[in-house]
Design a protein around this motif. Structure first.
Motif, PDB file in Angstrom:
ATOM      1  N   VAL A 205       0.834  -1.209   0.000  1.00 43.37           N
ATOM      2  CA  VAL A 205       0.000   0.000   0.000  1.00 43.37           C
ATOM      3  C   VAL A 205       0.867   1.257   0.000  1.00 43.37           C
ATOM      4  O   VAL A 205       0.635   2.192  -0.778  1.00 43.37           O
ATOM      5  CB  VAL A 205      -0.947  -0.013   1.213  1.00 43.37           C
ATOM      6  CG1 VAL A 205      -1.663   1.322   1.355  1.00 43.37           C
ATOM      7  CG2 VAL A 205      -1.971  -1.135   1.077  1.00 43.37           C
ATOM      8  N   ASN A 206       1.879   1.292   0.867  1.00 47.99           N
ATOM      9  CA  ASN A 206       2.729   2.478   0.959  1.00 47.99           C
ATOM     10  C   ASN A 206       3.502   2.727  -0.328  1.00 47.99           C
ATOM     11  O   ASN A 206       3.612   3.866  -0.796  1.00 47.99           O
ATOM     12  CB  ASN A 206       3.696   2.340   2.135  1.00 47.99           C
ATOM     13  CG  ASN A 206       3.004   2.392   3.476  1.00 47.99           C
ATOM     14  OD1 ASN A 206       1.919   2.972   3.596  1.00 47.99           O
ATOM     15  ND2 ASN A 206       3.597   1.797   4.490  1.00 47.99           N
ATOM     16  N   SER A 208       2.687   1.686  -3.332  1.00 46.11           N
ATOM     17  CA  SER A 208       1.733   2.066  -4.378  1.00 46.11           C
ATOM     18  C   SER A 208       1.342   3.526  -4.243  1.00 46.11           C
ATOM     19  O   SER A 208       1.230   4.253  -5.242  1.00 46.11           O
ATOM     20  CB  SER A 208       0.478   1.179  -4.298  1.00 46.11           C
ATOM     21  OG  SER A 208       0.815  -0.177  -4.474  1.00 46.11           O
ATOM     22  N   ARG A 209       1.155   3.978  -3.003  1.00 47.50           N
ATOM     23  CA  ARG A 209       0.824   5.388  -2.782  1.00 47.50           C
ATOM     24  C   ARG A 209       1.979   6.283  -3.224  1.00 47.50           C
ATOM     25  O   ARG A 209       1.770   7.327  -3.854  1.00 47.50           O
ATOM     26  CB  ARG A 209       0.492   5.619  -1.312  1.00 47.50           C
ATOM     27  CG  ARG A 209       0.052   7.043  -1.009  1.00 47.50           C
ATOM     28  CD  ARG A 209      -0.152   7.274   0.471  1.00 47.50           C
ATOM     29  NE  ARG A 209      -1.242   6.454   0.992  1.00 47.50           N
ATOM     30  CZ  ARG A 209      -1.084   5.509   1.903  1.00 47.50           C
ATOM     31  NH1 ARG A 209       0.129   5.269   2.404  1.00 47.50           N
ATOM     32  NH2 ARG A 209      -2.112   4.820   2.321  1.00 47.50           N
ATOM     33  N   ALA A 212       2.061   6.412  -7.019  1.00 45.60           N
ATOM     34  CA  ALA A 212       0.949   7.216  -7.529  1.00 45.60           C
ATOM     35  C   ALA A 212       1.236   8.701  -7.371  1.00 45.60           C
ATOM     36  O   ALA A 212       0.952   9.509  -8.266  1.00 45.60           O
ATOM     37  CB  ALA A 212      -0.344   6.840  -6.805  1.00 45.60           C
ATOM     38  N   GLN A 213       1.823   9.085  -6.239  1.00 44.15           N
ATOM     39  CA  GLN A 213       2.136  10.494  -6.029  1.00 44.15           C
ATOM     40  C   GLN A 213       3.264  10.961  -6.943  1.00 44.15           C
ATOM     41  O   GLN A 213       3.226  12.079  -7.467  1.00 44.15           O
ATOM     42  CB  GLN A 213       2.517  10.722  -4.565  1.00 44.15           C
ATOM     43  CG  GLN A 213       1.341  10.613  -3.609  1.00 44.15           C
ATOM     44  CD  GLN A 213       1.755  10.788  -2.163  1.00 44.15           C
ATOM     45  OE1 GLN A 213       2.769  10.253  -1.741  1.00 44.15           O
ATOM     46  NE2 GLN A 213       0.971  11.533  -1.405  1.00 44.15           N
ATOM     47  N   ARG A 219       0.097  15.994  -7.163  1.00 51.32           N
ATOM     48  CA  ARG A 219       0.024  15.419  -5.818  1.00 51.32           C
ATOM     49  C   ARG A 219       1.303  15.684  -5.036  1.00 51.32           C
ATOM     50  O   ARG A 219       1.278  15.891  -3.827  1.00 51.32           O
ATOM     51  CB  ARG A 219      -0.246  13.911  -5.898  1.00 51.32           C
ATOM     52  CG  ARG A 219      -1.630  13.548  -6.402  1.00 51.32           C
ATOM     53  CD  ARG A 219      -1.924  12.080  -6.154  1.00 51.32           C
ATOM     54  NE  ARG A 219      -3.257  11.711  -6.599  1.00 51.32           N
ATOM     55  CZ  ARG A 219      -3.781  10.497  -6.440  1.00 51.32           C
ATOM     56  NH1 ARG A 219      -3.076   9.543  -5.839  1.00 51.32           N
ATOM     57  NH2 ARG A 219      -4.997  10.231  -6.861  1.00 51.32           N
TER      58      ARG A 219
END
Length: 583
Positions: A205-206, A208-209, A212-213, A219
């Motif tokens: 999750v981290n 991927s975040r 994405a940023q 972002r």
């Protein structure tokens, strides 16, 4: 009409006859898949180590697979293929999850590690002969195919075993009990996860975040906020002798506690006075301020990134995001204005691909600065020795080198790092560049004979601070080149074992230079003369970056008062009378 009699009834129930083979099939398939998600690194290196732990993700996956086969009756070939591919990806994530910390000394970072994976593979390929490369590729292909076959077979076996209605309640009950145990965990209070392996989901999750940023610049801007304007020309560093070298020292664990706590202040007063006298004897002046660090007791890199970029990176996620961005820093600003930029990092012991963000012309780590003396503990290179090597290789002025570029040096120290042991003796500077590194093994044995910090953390910390003040005083008085701007910034307060309860996050900043005009700029910005600190902080550490930019760019001070002249040997912030002897 013939009649076939029914088979003789068994004394055992059908459920009992089917339970053992079902349990064997289910247990074997689950065990194989579980092993592939819970292995650990066989340190040191890239090998694997079996670890008898449970994968929480696999437990949840079994429940989801049972729901699927209950609904559809079986697992199709296409679904098996997709599940096998996804599981293989998880195995790859697991390998990176446990191997990168063992090899690089930090958690996996998909953005940076992914960028350098191709380069590492190219280097590895160039180091092998053609037949070795072919053999390696062949083994890799066969190994991946074999692993894929094992995973696919285990998933099909697991799915088939979950079609048996009698076994489903037991599986569901086990998953529920394990999930309750996992959720009931309370750090430092109730340990109910001791039989689980660390889950992969938070890492996925981290990362991927982060990706994405990084891939969405808007972002990044929203998360990090604006950067200061790196648009000056460094005219404030120009002088009759040329442009000044700038040495930015991140003094490890140098916190405002040594000024705020009366007992620590008094214990270090003689060493601090000696440093002040050395500054005056060298014809330089010093001004000081306090700022608020983005971290406390550790995670020094957060302070380094914050000051160098002018962006608050108190959150580790923001630090990762910054290093994946294209933001300007003091390093790139100086490089753009004709400086040679040097990262002098004796505490850097493993590859640091993220360091490419700063763009140093030279990044010297533990192995790259040429130290030949004995090891003083884990942080093996004493700060004075690191400074001697820096002077010899980068700062020593050669009158014949008319084309020498001025230097910007970023130097995070290590001797004042916990556990504040062992501490090397102060040495003659010229001995430290000798072939044997200057120190003797007796020096190491004497340093190791002192009590550990766990037995007396505050005395050891004070000893490390006396060492820091001592080598700085000696260098500024006897070795430092001209012109020079020397900036000392504490990266964070020492751990609570030293700083106590309720300590602020404030750290000192000292600027030492031989140009009075630079000092007037800082006095106009809230600094005070001498080594003592004002009562109030200028602000968070990122606010210091534009102050330094204003200093380096020679912006005219507003409402500045001239600095009182300081007689050599009698600095204004020192009491009259003889000074204590050095450390």
């Amino acid at each position: 009409m013939s009649h076939t009699p029914p088979p003789a009834a068994s004394s055992a129930s059908p459920g009992r006859l089917s339970a053992l083979p079902w349990l064997l099939r289910f247990g074997l398939a689950f065990g194989v898949l579980n092993t592939l998600l819970t292995f650990e690194n066989r340190w040191p290196g890239f090998g694997l180590l079996y670890m008898p732990r449970l994968s929480f993700e696999l437990c949840i996956g079994v429940a989801m697979l049972m729901a699927w086969v209950s609904w559809r009756g079986r697992l199709s070939a296409a679904a098996t293929t997709w599940l096998s591919a996804g599981f293989m990806a998880l195995v790859a994530v697991r390998y990176a999850f446990v191997t990168v910390p063992a090899v690089l000394g930090r958690p996996v970072n998909v953005y940076w590690d992914g960028r350098h994976a191709g380069e590492l593979l190219r280097v590895a390929a160039e180091s092998m002969s053609a037949w070795q490369l072919a053999a390696g590729l062949g083994v890799t292909v066969v190994g991946v195919w074999l692993l894929g076959w094992i995973v696919r077979t285990a998933i099909r076996t697991l799915a088939a075993s979950l079609t048996w209605p009698v076994g489903r309640p037991w599986v569901l009950g086990s998953v529920a009990a394990l999930s309750a145990s996992f959720v009931a965990y309370v750090p430092d209070v109730r340990d109910t996860r001791w039989f689980f392996s660390l889950p992969l989901t938070p890492t996925i999750v981290n990362q991927s975040r982060l990706l994405a940023q990084v891939w969405l610049p808007e972002r990044v801007e929203a998360a990090l906020g604006p950067s200061p304007a790196f648009d000056g020309g460094l005219s404030g560093l120009e002088g009759p002798q040329g442009r000044a070298d700038v040495v930015l020292i991140f003094a490890e664990s140098y916190g405002a506690v040594v000024f705020d706590q009366p007992d620590l202040w008094a214990a270090l007063a003689p060493s601090r006075a000696e440093l002040a006298q050395a500054i005056a004897l060298s014809g330089r002046q010093v001004v000081s301020a306090r700022i608020t660090a983005p971290t406390f007791g550790g995670s020094s890199w957060l302070s380094h990134a914050t000051l160098l970029s002018g962006v608050n990176t108190a959150a580790h996620a923001d630090h990762h995001l910054l290093l994946a961005s294209q933001r300007q820093t003091l390093v790139s600003h100086f490089a753009r204005n004709g400086y040679r930029t040097v990262g002098w990092m004796p505490g850097l012991k493993r590859p640091w691909p993220e360091g490419a963000f700063y763009g140093f012309d030279r990044l010297a780590d533990d192995a790259g600065m040429g130290y030949r003396g004995p090891d003083f503990g884990y942080w093996r290179i004493p700060d004075q020795a690191a400074m001697a090597l820096l002077h010899e290789q980068e700062l020593r002025f050669d009158a014949d080198a008319s084309d020498r570029k001025p230097r910007l040096v970023v130097f995070p120290t290590t001797t004042t790092h916990a556990p504040f042991h062992p501490i090397a003796p102060l040495m003659d500077w010229h001995k430290l560049t000798a072939a044997d590194g200057g120190y003797r093994m007796e020096d190491v044995r004497t340093a190791l004979a002192n009590p550990l910090a766990s037995q007396r953390p505050t005395p050891n910390y004070l000893a490390s601070m006396r060492y820091q003040y001592g080598w700085m005083a000696s260098y500024l008085k006897d070795m430092a080149p001209r012109p020079l701007v020397w900036v000392v910034v504490g990266d964070h307060q020492p751990p609570a074992l030293v700083s106590g309860q309720g300590a602020t996050w404030d750290v000192p900043v000292h600027v030492i230079a031989d140009d009075p005009a630079l000092m007037r700029i800082l006095l106009a910005g809230g600094f005070v003369q001498g080594l003592e600190l004002p009562a109030a902080a200028l602000g968070p550490m990122e606010d210091l970056t534009p102050v330094l930019l204003k200093l380096f760019d020679g912006a005219p001070p507003e409402h500045a008062e001239p600095i009182p002249s300081v007689a050599v040997g009698a600095p204004a912030d020192l009491p009259a009378g003889p000074l204590p002897s050095g450390t």
